[in-house]
Motif scaffolding. Structure first.
Motif, PDB file in Angstrom:
ATOM      1  N   ASN A 131      -7.044  13.291 -10.591  1.00 38.94           N
ATOM      2  CA  ASN A 131      -7.214  13.401  -9.149  1.00 38.94           C
ATOM      3  C   ASN A 131      -8.003  12.208  -8.611  1.00 38.94           C
ATOM      4  OD1 ASN A 131      -9.907  13.888  -9.788  1.00 38.94           O
ATOM      5  ND2 ASN A 131      -9.827  16.073  -9.286  1.00 38.94           N
ATOM      6  N   SER A 132      -8.381  12.276  -7.352  1.00 37.60           N
ATOM      7  CA  SER A 132      -9.049  11.136  -6.705  1.00 37.60           C
ATOM      8  C   SER A 132     -10.401  10.815  -7.330  1.00 37.60           C
ATOM      9  CB  SER A 132      -9.222  11.412  -5.211  1.00 37.60           C
ATOM     10  OG  SER A 132     -10.076  12.541  -5.008  1.00 37.60           O
ATOM     11  N   LYS A 133     -10.986  11.784  -8.025  1.00 35.63           N
ATOM     12  CA  LYS A 133     -12.281  11.563  -8.671  1.00 35.63           C
ATOM     13  C   LYS A 133     -12.131  11.092 -10.108  1.00 35.63           C
ATOM     14  CE  LYS A 133     -14.479  15.232  -5.906  1.00 35.63           C
ATOM     15  NZ  LYS A 133     -13.241  15.691  -5.242  1.00 35.63           N
ATOM     16  N   GLY A 134     -10.894  10.900 -10.527  1.00 35.23           N
ATOM     17  CA  GLY A 134     -10.653  10.471 -11.896  1.00 35.23           C
ATOM     18  C   GLY A 134     -10.692  11.585 -12.915  1.00 35.23           C
ATOM     19  N   VAL A 135     -10.724  12.825 -12.448  1.00 36.82           N
ATOM     20  CA  VAL A 135     -10.785  13.982 -13.331  1.00 36.82           C
ATOM     21  C   VAL A 135      -9.371  14.411 -13.722  1.00 36.82           C
ATOM     22  CG1 VAL A 135     -11.507  16.387 -13.546  1.00 36.82           C
ATOM     23  CG2 VAL A 135     -12.941  14.749 -12.302  1.00 36.82           C
TER      24      VAL A 135
ATOM     25  N   ASP B  70      -7.133  19.186  -6.206  1.00 33.65           N
ATOM     26  CA  ASP B  70      -7.916  20.111  -7.031  1.00 33.65           C
ATOM     27  C   ASP B  70      -7.075  21.363  -7.281  1.00 33.65           C
ATOM     28  OD1 ASP B  70      -9.705  21.744  -8.295  1.00 33.65           O
ATOM     29  OD2 ASP B  70     -11.292  21.554  -6.802  1.00 33.65           O
ATOM     30  N   TYR B  71      -6.425  21.424  -8.439  1.00 29.91           N
ATOM     31  CA  TYR B  71      -5.533  22.535  -8.735  1.00 29.91           C
ATOM     32  C   TYR B  71      -6.288  23.845  -8.917  1.00 29.91           C
ATOM     33  CZ  TYR B  71      -2.205  18.735  -9.737  1.00 29.91           C
ATOM     34  OH  TYR B  71      -1.409  17.614  -9.672  1.00 29.91           O
TER      35      TYR B  71
END
Length: 769
Positions: free
Chosen positions: A520-524, A579-580
């Motif tokens: 995701n956008s946070k690199g997670v 964020d799933y």
């Protein structure tokens, strides 16, 4: 090459060294064999990804290796280093690509960029994601009613993608959800809901460790669900009887050499699977099961006459079932003459199978599309359920009903809302969670969607995965239907023939595969979830670098289209795509059984969705499991064909080198066919009656009486152990013969296992000229 060079030796057993050799070949062909091998170690593992192949369950006590030959092929197919970039499309017109085979198209590798069809040049050209979403949204919003659009779903879509997809479509205003399940196990869900109040199988994988007998009807796990062979092998080794009803002698149902059994591999040995193998004629399964029930009732009458204990589970029948007396009367009224004629089996064979059932305390019955793709599939499954009720073989350990699904999440997609006939309770909960008025009218299934495209009432087709054009019947008609659309959108990992039937405006939107890291956008790194055939829900997280930095996840693509179409006032699509966990929180509030979803799915092996019928709680109108008391059909297709000179009944099926419409290679070593797919398997006596020999060529002529000419040109005969009057061959090549106008009663599933055909041999064609 002589005309019979393509016919070779069949494998002595499923699996074994042949499987290992095939795995190595596919990994080498992928261009990244070492990476592919490392990837496989994470297949079906708690900290890895769910295999993108079949929906067979994972054991609680998992081994180091939880993949099979077909799983290797699926992973290698997806993890290939081959690419289909914009330059490829610039060099090839759509008209040119239409002449390519399915295998050749997919061998070009992974799609890398979103593409839009340019009619002036007859090519696909690159487009930006935002531009594609904006244009798609504008076209969808231009229709006078949302029912102009059809939203197809493949069984590979995750729970998160499928839930978001159905939410978007219902906010848009329609229930048009043609789904791959409409073409496979629709009859299973309908029949089981009527019989036991639950549309899913009632067993866990661990029940296979406890069963005394396992009846396998119309299913070939060696090709379709290879990991199942390991469970059948273990059951057979501990003494359980494996009783098979299948028209063809299939190697995977006869013997299996487990590549994970080092001693067996070193010795070149194998284990017997089927203790008893029966070959009914196509469409004869219901009569065979009715015959077993008749034999059980005869044993009951004999026991009563001898003052011996009942062979029936009278306590289960009295406490848990309805309509038993009517069922008994229907069975008594069915003659052995009718049963033998319709099943193609003898009374002695059926009584032998019934004796195994009577000797077993715990019985599982499994089936697949050999049962579900007939006109009378729903009542056949009702008959199976009724037979299993006679001795209480539903809702106890080691026993139950087990429809074995195909793609890895086809069951999960239906659970989270992909349904053209949504339950009222589901819509109520969805409305409460998202504060909108959901459409309440019935939507389109696959056949209804095709009909709407053909009559002009549908104007847009959006496909979430799959290869709609090749999975559906009457192939030339499908091309006409798709080409008539104002908008076609295909979300896919590789190029296929559905993309080559563009509407007025057409997009190919490339997505991440199951094996790839989704950040995701946070690199997670994010996980998705799937549900297997045993109703186990578990997580899946990719481990490979994406095939292209321009790929987006299915969830992100759906969110992008949704935001451009219905806006973000009701749903923050961007937040859900990033964020799933938020999607799973919504699912937990809407769908019973998903409470604490995010916590439970992160545990090894996930969690089980409770099945009321497995607990002997019957959510039927009667509040009991319902026997079915109808008669056998007046005639099934092999009986119809027998009364017409030169007419046969055809079933389509997969080769061992394919999964659904995906062709991994040109060999089918389990059936002894190499380098060829345009083949028809036929009884040697029938072949002789045609005046033909092995390898001779013929055109296959559809004989469905609806005024449509259907011909599959230039197929080669393969002599095979199959009942007389029955023939078989591969799809999608033979889908041209499957009529849109022939569908299962109640299920509306294409009758791909009962197609009337005749042959025009090349010698006959020459003589006629």
């Amino acid at each position: 090459m002589s005309k019979t060079d393509f016919i070779g030796k069949r494998s002595s057993a499923a699996g074994g060294w042949g499987a290992l050799k095939s795995c190595g070949k596919r990994l080498l062909e992928s261009g990244s064999p070492l990476s592919g091998a490392r990837t496989l170690l994470k297949a079906n593992q708690p900290d890895g990804f769910d295999c993108p192949g079949c929906a067979w369950g994972d054991p609680e006590h998992g081994s180091s290796f939880e993949f099979c030959e077909n799983g290797v092929k699926a992973v290698a197919w997806e993890a290939t280093d081959k690419r289909t970039p914009p330059d490829f499309f610039a060099a090839h017109t759509v008209s040119d690509l239409k002449s390519w085979s399915d295998y050749a198209l997919e061998q070009e590798g992974r799609l890398t960029h979103p593409m839009r069809y340019d009619r002036a040049t007859d090519t696909y050209v690159r487009i930006g994601w935002d531009a594609a979403f904006t244009e798609i949204g504008a076209i969808l919003n231009s229709f006078d009613t949302p029912d102009r659009a059809e939203f197809y779903t493949s069984g590979r879509a995750s729970n998160e993608a499928a839930f978001l997809y159905q939410l978007f479509v219902r906010l848009y205003g329609t229930n048009n959800f043609p789904d791959c399940s409409n073409m496979c196990h629709e009859a299973s869900g309908i029949a089981m809901k009527q019989a036991v109040g639950a549309s899913k199988g009632t067993v866990l994988l661990e029940d296979f460790e406890k069963a005394d007998a396992i009846f396998v009807i119309g299913q070939n796990p060696g090709t379709n669900h290879p990991r199942m062979l390991g469970d059948l092998r273990r059951a057979a080794k501990r003494g359980a009887k494996i009783v098979v009803f299948n028209p063809l002698r299939e190697r995977g149902l006869e013997r299996f050499a487990d590549p994970q059994d080092k001693l067996e591999m070193l010795r070149g040995g194998s284990s017997e699977i089927a203790s008893d193998y029966f070959q009914p004629r196509l469409g004869g399964d219901m009569a065979a099961v009715r015959g077993m029930a008749k034999a059980v009732f005869a044993a009951e009458d004999a026991a009563l006459a001898a003052a011996e204990p009942s062979v029936l589970d009278l306590d289960f029948i009295s406490r848990h079932t309805a309509d038993f007396d009517a069922y008994r009367a229907a069975v008594d009224a069915t003659t052995w003459e009718a049963i033998e004629d319709q099943s193609g089996l003898t009374q002695a064979e059926i009584e032998r199978a019934a004796a195994i059932y009577l000797s077993a305390e715990r019985v599982i019955c499994t089936w697949a599309m050999g049962v579900t793709q007939h006109r009378h599939s729903v009542i056949t499954i009702r008959e199976i359920a009724s037979f299993m009720m006679l001795r209480g073989n539903i809702g106890k350990p080691g026993a139950g009903l087990c429809p074995v699904r195909g793609h890895s999440n086809v069951q999960g997609d239906r659970t989270v809302g992909i349904n053209e006939k949504p339950p009222v309770e589901f819509l109520d909960a969805l409305e409460q969670e998202f504060d909108f008025d959901a459409p309440r009218h019935e939507g389109h299934n696959v056949l209804a969607a095709i009909g709407a495209m053909l009559d002009g009432s549908a104007k847009a087709f959006i496909g979430l995965g799959g290869n709609f054009a090749r999975a559906t019947p009457d192939s030339p008609i499908i091309e006409k239907a798709l080409a008539s659309q104002k908008l076609t959108v295909n979300i896919a990992t590789k190029l296929n023939h559905s993309h080559l039937m563009p509407g007025e405006v057409s997009f190919i939107l490339p997505c991440l595969g199951r094996t790839e890291i989704d950040r995701n956008s946070k690199g997670v790194s994010q996980i998705v979830t799937v549900e297997d055939s045993m109703s186990m829900v578990h997580g899946s997280g990719g481990i490979n670098r994406p095939a292209s930095p321009d790929l987006r996840s299915e969830v992100a693509i759906i969110a992008g289209i949704a935001a451009a179409t219905v806006g973000s006032a009701k749903v923050d699509w961007a937040a859900l795509a990033d964020d799933y966990d938020l999607i799973r929180d919504h699912i937990a509030k809407v769908i019973p059984g998903f409470e604490n979803y995010n916590e439970r799915v992160r545990k090894p092996r996930g969690f089980h969705l409770r099945n009321a019928a497995a607990n002997r709680e019957w959510e039927t109108p009667e509040g009991r499991a319902a026997f079915w008391a109808g008669p056998l059909p007046d005639a099934v297709d092999h009986q119809v064909a027998r009364d017409q000179d030169g007419v046969f009944v055809l079933q389509t099926f997969r080769s061992h080198d394919q999964y659904n419409t995906t062709i991994y290679g040109m060999d089918d070593r389990y059936r002894g066919v190499y380098g060829e797919r345009n083949v028809v398997f036929i009884n040697p006596a029938d072949l002789a009656d045609l005046g033909a020999r092995a390898g001779d060529r013929a055109d296959v002529i559809g004989r469905h009486d609806d005024g449509v000419s259907r011909i599959a040109n230039d197929f080669r005969f393969v002599p095979y152990d199959i009942p007389r009057g029955c023939v078989a061959g591969y799809y999608p090549e033979l889908n041209v013969l499957v009529p849109l106008s022939s569908a299962g009663e109640e299920s509306d599933t294409p009758t791909s296992k009962s197609v009337l055909v005749s042959f025009r041999t090349k010698a006959n064609a020459t003589n006629a000229a």
